[in-house]
Scaffold this active site. Structure first.
Site, PDB file in Angstrom:
ATOM      1  N   HIS A  41       0.747  -1.262   0.054  1.00 56.70           N
ATOM      2  CA  HIS A  41      -0.033  -0.062  -0.110  1.00 56.70           C
ATOM      3  C   HIS A  41       0.820   1.417   0.030  1.00 56.70           C
ATOM      4  CE1 HIS A  41      -3.856  -1.864   1.596  1.00 56.70           C
ATOM      5  NE2 HIS A  41      -3.802  -2.220   0.287  1.00 56.70           N
ATOM      6  N   GLU A 126      -5.850  -7.734   4.134  1.00 50.51           N
ATOM      7  CA  GLU A 126      -5.158  -8.751   4.843  1.00 50.51           C
ATOM      8  C   GLU A 126      -6.436  -9.464   5.670  1.00 50.51           C
ATOM      9  OE1 GLU A 126      -2.457  -9.443   8.833  1.00 50.51           O
ATOM     10  OE2 GLU A 126      -2.054  -7.554   7.506  1.00 50.51           O
ATOM     11  N   CYS A 197       3.285  -7.801  13.756  1.00 54.02           N
ATOM     12  CA  CYS A 197       4.516  -7.780  12.866  1.00 54.02           C
ATOM     13  C   CYS A 197       5.543  -7.307  13.751  1.00 54.02           C
ATOM     14  CB  CYS A 197       4.466  -7.786  11.697  1.00 54.02           C
ATOM     15  SG  CYS A 197       5.307  -6.347  10.892  1.00 54.02           S
ATOM     16  N   SER A 225      -2.510   2.713   3.709  1.00 52.29           N
ATOM     17  CA  SER A 225      -1.661   1.814   4.318  1.00 52.29           C
ATOM     18  C   SER A 225      -2.019   1.819   5.894  1.00 52.29           C
ATOM     19  CB  SER A 225      -0.406   2.478   4.247  1.00 52.29           C
ATOM     20  OG  SER A 225       0.504   2.029   5.264  1.00 52.29           O
TER      21      SER A 225
END
Length: 314
Positions: A41, A126, A197, A225
């Site tokens: 993104h 996602e 993450c 994003s």
């Protein structure tokens, strides 16, 4: 006006890998190369790949037969994989390995008929891909975004429940949702290791450390994003006026008027080249010395698929 750079910032290993997959495919095969959804993104990155021959589509039916398609770093559902296989498309998978880890957790739970709660933002690719890993008909999968959503959950078996999360969320907000899940469903199980993450965590930690040191925060990243938006929100939450910008042209001089320190960071899908362009724009508006803060060193590396590591096409 001093410019303070967050560290770490910008590209993560998953983004590096995804972009490399598209670049290698363009080198080894003739354009066009099709990519399902923006590979990462970031508008700057996507436009650069378009110029080299990548064609970005939202659905597989937009990919002509007998062509190559690359799945974006955000991952895809099992239904998308099945469709690609049925059409005999050549697939290169740029799904971030950390997203794949979450997919595997959901798939394992599905096989055991364990219900799954996904913490994530509705509509994000996602999330759509992760929700699409659940195949069992005898249990279910649920999406929550806030602690209030948890209270409204009506699961079939509270004693047979697992949670996972989108990898790019706010660490603090995710912790609040997990606390509420554990309060409402005391027997719920989670992943052995947090799904957020490493790069998301590190960039949020860097903003947390820097926010009190600057008068205004510039976050380099695209509006779509997730991790970039979370950086801006975190900085605002910490009391620092913050802006998310996609390019140097988005930066407004009035944001910097009478400021003595401006912080600059970047989401995990924003390249350092773009950060440097924005630093130059800040300098044009009166920025002088640049100070780069020390931060957590990152040495994570994900290899591209073996088929793209070869030098020539047989």
């Amino acid at each position: 006006m001093k410019i303070v750079l967050a560290n770490p910032r910008g590209f993560c290993a998953g983004v590096d890998r995804a972009i490399s997959i598209v670049e290698r495919a363009l080198e080894l095969y003739e354009a066009p190369i099709y990519v399902r959804h923006e590979v990462v993104h970031n508008r700057f990155v996507v436009e650069g790949l378009k110029q080299r021959g990548a064609i970005f589509v939202e659905e597989l039916h937009e990919v002509p037969d007998d062509n190559i398609v690359i799945f974006s770093a955000h991952g895809v559902s099992q239904a998308v994989r099945k469709e690609a296989k049925e059409r005999a498309l050549t697939v290169f998978d740029a799904t971030c390995p950390l997203v794949t880890k979450v997919h595997m957790e959901v798939a394992r739970a599905s096989k055991k008929n364990i219900e799954v709660v996904l913490i994530g933002h509705a509509g994000h690719p996602e999330v759509e891909g992760t929700m699409g890993q659940y195949a069992s008909d005898s249990a279910g999968m649920y999406l929550v975004e806030t602690p209030d959503d948890v209270i409204k959950l009506n699961v079939k078996d509270p004693s047979n429940l697992h949670y996972v999360s989108q990898t790019t969320l706010s660490v603090d907000e995710t912790a609040d949702v997990i606390d509420e899940l554990r309060r409402v469903f005391p027997e719920i199980q989670g992943p052995r290791k947090d799904d957020i993450c490493y790069a998301t965590q590190n960039r949020q930690d860097a903003v947390r450390d820097m926010a009190s040191q600057v008068d205004v925060m510039i976050v380099v990243g695209s509006k779509n994003s997730s991790n970039s938006n979370r950086l801006r929100e975190l900085s605002e939450k910490l009391g620092t006026t913050s802006y998310l910008i996609d390019c140097p042209e988005d930066l407004k001089e009035e944001w910097l008027t009478e400021q003595t320190k401006v912080g600059v960071t970047a989401g995990a899908s924003a390249p350092e080249e773009l950060v440097n362009q924005i630093i130059e724009q800040v300098k044009a508006f009166g920025g002088t010395a640049v100070e780069e803060l020390t931060g957590r060193e990152e040495n994570m590396f994900f290899e591209v698929p073996k088929e793209l590591q070869i030098k020539t096409v047989s």
